[in-house]
Design an enzyme around this catalytic site. Sequence first.
Site, PDB file in Angstrom:
ATOM      1  N   LYS A 119      45.266  41.485  42.360  1.00 18.56           N
ATOM      2  CA  LYS A 119      46.371  41.939  41.452  1.00 18.56           C
ATOM      3  C   LYS A 119      47.772  41.185  41.282  1.00 18.56           C
ATOM      4  O   LYS A 119      48.376  41.866  40.741  1.00 18.56           O
ATOM      5  CB  LYS A 119      46.084  43.256  41.483  1.00 18.56           C
ATOM      6  CG  LYS A 119      45.231  44.147  41.389  1.00 18.56           C
ATOM      7  CD  LYS A 119      44.988  46.034  41.982  1.00 18.56           C
ATOM      8  CE  LYS A 119      43.604  46.335  41.849  1.00 18.56           C
ATOM      9  NZ  LYS A 119      43.293  47.542  42.873  1.00 18.56           N
ATOM     10  N   ARG A 143      33.801  38.385  48.612  1.00 17.04           N
ATOM     11  CA  ARG A 143      34.394  38.822  47.433  1.00 17.04           C
ATOM     12  C   ARG A 143      34.160  37.242  46.455  1.00 17.04           C
ATOM     13  O   ARG A 143      34.203  36.650  46.457  1.00 17.04           O
ATOM     14  CB  ARG A 143      36.228  38.770  47.766  1.00 17.04           C
ATOM     15  CG  ARG A 143      37.067  38.093  47.927  1.00 17.04           C
ATOM     16  CD  ARG A 143      38.409  38.303  48.383  1.00 17.04           C
ATOM     17  NE  ARG A 143      38.911  39.015  47.869  1.00 17.04           N
ATOM     18  CZ  ARG A 143      39.333  39.900  46.935  1.00 17.04           C
ATOM     19  NH1 ARG A 143      39.462  40.807  47.817  1.00 17.04           N
ATOM     20  NH2 ARG A 143      40.632  40.551  46.096  1.00 17.04           N
ATOM     21  N   GLU A 189      42.306  50.921  43.978  1.00 19.86           N
ATOM     22  CA  GLU A 189      43.620  51.642  44.244  1.00 19.86           C
ATOM     23  C   GLU A 189      43.580  51.490  42.632  1.00 19.86           C
ATOM     24  O   GLU A 189      44.173  50.978  42.125  1.00 19.86           O
ATOM     25  CB  GLU A 189      43.749  50.781  44.969  1.00 19.86           C
ATOM     26  CG  GLU A 189      45.721  52.292  45.150  1.00 19.86           C
ATOM     27  CD  GLU A 189      46.614  51.425  46.105  1.00 19.86           C
ATOM     28  OE1 GLU A 189      45.967  50.248  47.052  1.00 19.86           O
ATOM     29  OE2 GLU A 189      48.156  51.860  46.218  1.00 19.86           O
TER      30      GLU A 189
HETATM   31  P1  ATP Z   1      43.702  42.877  44.775  1.00 11.89           P
HETATM   32  O1  ATP Z   1      43.394  42.114  46.122  1.00 11.89           O
HETATM   33  O2  ATP Z   1      43.363  42.354  43.566  1.00 11.89           O
HETATM   34  O3  ATP Z   1      44.856  43.094  44.737  1.00 11.89           O
HETATM   35  P2  ATP Z   1      42.122  45.116  45.643  1.00 11.89           P
HETATM   36  O4  ATP Z   1      40.974  44.514  46.757  1.00 11.89           O
HETATM   37  O5  ATP Z   1      43.159  45.561  45.994  1.00 11.89           O
HETATM   38  O6  ATP Z   1      42.503  43.902  45.031  1.00 11.89           O
HETATM   39  P3  ATP Z   1      40.861  47.408  44.577  1.00 11.89           P
HETATM   40  O7  ATP Z   1      41.338  48.138  43.926  1.00 11.89           O
HETATM   41  O8  ATP Z   1      41.199  48.221  46.164  1.00 11.89           O
HETATM   42  O9  ATP Z   1      41.435  46.483  44.511  1.00 11.89           O
HETATM   43  O10 ATP Z   1      39.391  47.292  44.924  1.00 11.89           O
HETATM   44  C1  ATP Z   1      38.727  48.367  44.326  1.00 11.89           C
HETATM   45  C2  ATP Z   1      37.410  47.143  44.849  1.00 11.89           C
HETATM   46  O11 ATP Z   1      36.924  46.086  44.235  1.00 11.89           O
HETATM   47  C3  ATP Z   1      37.275  47.676  46.689  1.00 11.89           C
HETATM   48  O12 ATP Z   1      36.155  47.785  47.376  1.00 11.89           O
HETATM   49  C4  ATP Z   1      37.375  45.832  47.131  1.00 11.89           C
HETATM   50  O13 ATP Z   1      37.208  45.599  48.463  1.00 11.89           O
HETATM   51  C5  ATP Z   1      36.746  45.382  45.333  1.00 11.89           C
HETATM   52  N1  ATP Z   1      37.300  44.027  45.178  1.00 11.89           N
HETATM   53  C6  ATP Z   1      38.971  43.902  44.954  1.00 11.89           C
HETATM   54  N2  ATP Z   1      38.865  42.291  44.390  1.00 11.89           N
HETATM   55  C7  ATP Z   1      37.474  41.789  43.981  1.00 11.89           C
HETATM   56  C8  ATP Z   1      36.989  40.683  44.409  1.00 11.89           C
HETATM   57  N3  ATP Z   1      38.208  39.652  43.854  1.00 11.89           N
HETATM   58  N4  ATP Z   1      35.324  40.559  44.285  1.00 11.89           N
HETATM   59  C9  ATP Z   1      34.550  41.548  45.096  1.00 11.89           C
HETATM   60  N5  ATP Z   1      35.307  42.528  45.266  1.00 11.89           N
HETATM   61  C10 ATP Z   1      36.614  42.872  44.898  1.00 11.89           C
HETATM   62 MG    MG Z   2      42.037  47.560  47.974  1.00 14.19          MG
END
Ligand code: ATP
Ligand code: MG
Length: 561
Positions: free
Chosen positions: A273, A263, A37
């Site tokens: 984030k 994760r 995102e």
């Molecule tokens: P945050 O939780 O930090 O706000 P997010 O998961 O909302 O991050 P996205 O932009 O939706 O951020 O993430 C893009 C992809 O990266 C998704 O498929 C998510 O599952 C994966 N992702 C995000 N954080 C991690 C992590 N710590 N380890 C592995 N994959 C991750």
């Molecule tokens: Mg997400």
Amino acid sequence: MTAPEQTAAPNFIRRIIEDDLRAGTHGGRVHTRFPPEPNGYLHIGHAKSICLNFGLAADFGGLCNLRFDDTNPETEDVEYVESIQNDVRWLGFDWQERLFFASDYFERLHDYAVELIRRGKAYVDSLNAEEIRTLRGSLTEPGKESPHRNRSVEENLDLFARMRAGEFPDGAHVLRARIDMAAPNVNLRDPVIYRIRRATHHRTGDKWCIYPMYDFTHGLSDAIEHITHSICTLEFEDHRPLYDWFLDNLTTPSRPRQYEFARLNLDYTVLSKRRLIALVEGGHVTGWDDPRMPTLAGIRRRGYTPEAIRDFCERIGVTKNDTCIDFAVLENSVREHLGHVAPRVMAVLDPVKVVIENYPAGQLEQLPAANHPQRPELGSRAVPFAREIFIEREDFMEDPPKGFHRLVPGREVRLRYAYFIKCIGVVKDPASGAITELRCAYDPATRGGDAPDGRKVKGTLHWVAAPAALDAEVRLYDRLFRVPDPDAAGGDWLGHLNPESAKVFTGCKLEPALRAAAAGSRYQFERLGYFCADAADSRPGAPVFNRTATLKDSWAKTGGR
Ligand code: ATP
Ligand code: MG
């Protein structure tokens, strides 16, 4: 398609794909996607997902798309869209022509919503958010049906069309999937799939005033792109029945499957984030690319290499167990790669002058020095030597404790690549008593660093010749937080920031070979660690270096102190 080599670290998704290929599921295709995102910069956790999605596609001869999940116009921005593309490319992955945006599908998603309404599987609800939340029930109590749940198809079609046309204020209505208010999984209790939101979208502008929700958008976008394996993190496990429900109740071009993995969590930092935005906006760091940040922009500026990150992601494996990885594991991958590729040079961070009394004044001698001790193919360079040199202040002690093998009055040490020197005098500032200069004598017979008579010295020091030295600023970075888990350590997480995480040394002395160091170039400063010319602040003739990593893991023993 051939199966890739087995790797040591576990990766259960690899096994699933192998089984699918054997069984002919998805017609033998492997097609993944990385779906960020665009509401922040990517961090090292995202790198795990990127390496997994692009890596699996590459290993099995498949494809991986980059898709922006841009359904929340208020928090998303083109700055993030651009930085994310930069970061994925920097990591070494290529989506070729397959760059997509969920917003590209808004019209199709809208048509899918209409199809659900026609099938009696979606309805317009006119309760407000609070009422919907209350009726949703809890983990222990079933939800209750909305009074609008049994609106006719015609009425729903009419209301949804008018929602789209902008006839209603934000929040007046939502479109909900009509599933089961008593479902044990709360995600299935008639989830909202569209809401009215008058917000300008960074791509579609003001074309839409209704926006689809993530769960509705994600699986359908996967289906539109013919994704086979939709890989996400464990928090979406409970959403999988909903992911499947949309695909089961609509006619879509393909049938993707969702798999969830644990994760990445890393100690001494934060990987959310929301937290990272707070660090940037609160001025606790200098920006998204502050070298202490776990963002890809930050660690790139710090000097970490894409090879090191990919190696790290390979080593940690892919499982369903939530674990926290030791920061040292990441640093070890960085050290290992830089140990192999970084040329060695000499730099003095906290200089004290040494005058070699028996060395001819005005003479500047060029001494050969290997660029890499184990890799002769990396060549050698000439290091100037002169009567006045700098050594590290802490490499001299007037009154040393036992076990101090460096320079002390009357003792002989080796200057790397140069000569043996012996300390024969100490000059101090009469007022403060601080050492201003060391007087030494050298042995001309030890040129290159060995004595022909076979005598040994215990210490070898790095040094820089004063007349040829390049002045520089060097920034030493350390863990951003003092505690492994700032969120669990009690009190305000920001209270656990490490006040010593950045130390700036000005007036450092570098050997002149670094005059031409390009921004972003990486070196080992002998005995000090790995360093990288700062991409933002380093200038030719006025270099600024960031310490990427120490030579050894000092945190393991000392806890950072
Ligand atoms: P945050 O939780 O930090 O706000 P997010 O998961 O909302 O991050 P996205 O932009 O939706 O951020 O993430 C893009 C992809 O990266 C998704 O498929 C998510 O599952 C994966 N992702 C995000 N954080 C991690 C992590 N710590 N380890 C592995 N994959 C991750
Ligand atoms: Mg997400």
